[in-house]
Design a protein around this motif. Structure first.
Motif, PDB file in Angstrom:
ATOM      1  N   GLU A  22       0.825  -1.206   0.000  1.00 54.32           N
ATOM      2  CA  GLU A  22       0.000   0.000   0.000  1.00 54.32           C
ATOM      3  C   GLU A  22       0.860   1.257   0.000  1.00 54.32           C
ATOM      4  OE1 GLU A  22      -0.534  -2.622   2.148  1.00 54.32           O
ATOM      5  OE2 GLU A  22      -2.183  -3.413   0.929  1.00 54.32           O
ATOM      6  N   SER A  23       1.946   1.278   0.793  1.00 56.98           N
ATOM      7  CA  SER A  23       2.786   2.489   0.829  1.00 56.98           C
ATOM      8  C   SER A  23       3.566   2.653  -0.481  1.00 56.98           C
ATOM      9  CB  SER A  23       3.735   2.481   2.028  1.00 56.98           C
ATOM     10  OG  SER A  23       4.650   1.417   1.951  1.00 56.98           O
ATOM     11  N   ALA A  24       4.016   1.550  -1.086  1.00 61.44           N
ATOM     12  CA  ALA A  24       4.700   1.628  -2.378  1.00 61.44           C
ATOM     13  C   ALA A  24       3.726   2.124  -3.447  1.00 61.44           C
ATOM     14  CB  ALA A  24       5.278   0.262  -2.765  1.00 61.44           C
ATOM     15  N   TRP A  25       2.523   1.576  -3.437  1.00 57.87           N
ATOM     16  CA  TRP A  25       1.513   1.986  -4.418  1.00 57.87           C
ATOM     17  C   TRP A  25       1.147   3.457  -4.229  1.00 57.87           C
ATOM     18  CZ3 TRP A  25       0.360   0.244  -8.879  1.00 57.87           C
ATOM     19  CH2 TRP A  25      -0.828   0.611  -9.518  1.00 57.87           C
ATOM     20  N   GLN A  26       1.022   3.904  -2.981  1.00 61.62           N
ATOM     21  CA  GLN A  26       0.700   5.306  -2.709  1.00 61.62           C
ATOM     22  C   GLN A  26       1.819   6.211  -3.211  1.00 61.62           C
ATOM     23  OE1 GLN A  26      -2.283   6.586  -1.540  1.00 61.62           O
ATOM     24  NE2 GLN A  26      -1.344   8.487  -2.256  1.00 61.62           N
ATOM     25  N   ALA A  27       3.069   5.805  -3.074  1.00 60.49           N
ATOM     26  CA  ALA A  27       4.190   6.600  -3.592  1.00 60.49           C
ATOM     27  C   ALA A  27       4.097   6.722  -5.108  1.00 60.49           C
ATOM     28  CB  ALA A  27       5.517   5.969  -3.181  1.00 60.49           C
ATOM     29  N   TYR A  28       3.717   5.642  -5.789  1.00 55.54           N
ATOM     30  CA  TYR A  28       3.530   5.697  -7.237  1.00 55.54           C
ATOM     31  C   TYR A  28       2.387   6.632  -7.611  1.00 55.54           C
ATOM     32  CZ  TYR A  28       6.956   2.597  -9.202  1.00 55.54           C
ATOM     33  OH  TYR A  28       8.128   2.081  -9.643  1.00 55.54           O
ATOM     34  N   ARG A  29       1.295   6.579  -6.864  1.00 54.80           N
ATOM     35  CA  ARG A  29       0.155   7.458  -7.131  1.00 54.80           C
ATOM     36  C   ARG A  29       0.543   8.919  -6.885  1.00 54.80           C
ATOM     37  NH1 ARG A  29      -4.953   5.672  -7.814  1.00 54.80           N
ATOM     38  NH2 ARG A  29      -5.689   7.642  -6.972  1.00 54.80           N
ATOM     39  N   ASP A  30       1.297   9.184  -5.803  1.00 52.66           N
ATOM     40  CA  ASP A  30       1.744  10.549  -5.512  1.00 52.66           C
ATOM     41  C   ASP A  30       2.590  11.091  -6.660  1.00 52.66           C
ATOM     42  OD1 ASP A  30       0.466  10.400  -3.063  1.00 52.66           O
ATOM     43  OD2 ASP A  30       2.307  10.077  -1.908  1.00 52.66           O
ATOM     44  N   ASN A  31       3.485  10.274  -7.169  1.00 53.21           N
ATOM     45  CA  ASN A  31       4.336  10.685  -8.283  1.00 53.21           C
ATOM     46  C   ASN A  31       3.492  10.969  -9.529  1.00 53.21           C
ATOM     47  OD1 ASN A  31       7.080  11.071  -9.359  1.00 53.21           O
ATOM     48  ND2 ASN A  31       6.511   9.350 -10.678  1.00 53.21           N
ATOM     49  N   LEU A  32       2.520  10.118  -9.791  1.00 51.21           N
ATOM     50  CA  LEU A  32       1.642  10.319 -10.941  1.00 51.21           C
ATOM     51  C   LEU A  32       0.872  11.629 -10.812  1.00 51.21           C
ATOM     52  CD1 LEU A  32       0.306   9.375 -13.561  1.00 51.21           C
ATOM     53  CD2 LEU A  32      -1.326   8.101 -12.149  1.00 51.21           C
ATOM     54  N   GLU A  33       0.328  11.898  -9.641  1.00 51.60           N
ATOM     55  CA  GLU A  33      -0.431  13.131  -9.440  1.00 51.60           C
ATOM     56  C   GLU A  33       0.459  14.353  -9.612  1.00 51.60           C
ATOM     57  OE1 GLU A  33      -2.658  12.937  -5.780  1.00 51.60           O
ATOM     58  OE2 GLU A  33      -3.574  11.031  -6.368  1.00 51.60           O
TER      59      GLU A  33
END
Length: 122
Positions: A22-33
């Motif tokens: 979840e934290s790795a995925w959230q980091a990817y989402r943050d970068n995308l945003e």
């Protein structure tokens, strides 16, 4: 994270359990945003009937025991990439502050096609 974890990739940390999926995925989402903000700026400052947003490959988040990106592995998570088709309208809301370089080379369509082919995109 433990001491020394800073030298490890996100994939090493995820596989070892030092960080959660979840934290790795959230980091990817943050970068995308973060990137999408610049994409929005670009789409508001050029005219194009068709614009495609994509990436070069996917990432594995534990599918088939894989983490990251592997070449020549037929796993859907690695081979499937985003493909978003849209358009753009220049609203002239942004003017870049930088001056273009003095020595620019014109790149023709044949050059672009050749480069895309060399990269495996054609």
């Amino acid at each position: 994270m433990a001491p020394g974890d800073a030298d490890l990739s996100v994939w090493d940390l995820l596989q070892s359990g030092s960080i959660t999926r979840e934290s790795a995925w959230q980091a990817y989402r943050d970068n995308l945003e973060w990137v999408l903000g610049d994409v929005e700026l670009l789409l508001s400052n050029l005219d194009a009937e068709t614009v495609v947003l994509s990436s070069d490959h996917g990432e594995a988040f534990g599918e088939w025991g894989l983490y990251g990106h592997y070449r020549h592995v037929p796993v859907r998570a690695l081979r499937e990439v985003p493909w978003v088709k849209t358009s753009a309208t220049d609203k002239q809301t942004y003017e870049p502050a930088l001056e273009p370089p003095e020595n620019t080379n014109d790149v023709g369509d044949s050059d672009v096609k050749e480069r895309l082919n060399a990269l495996g995109y054609r």
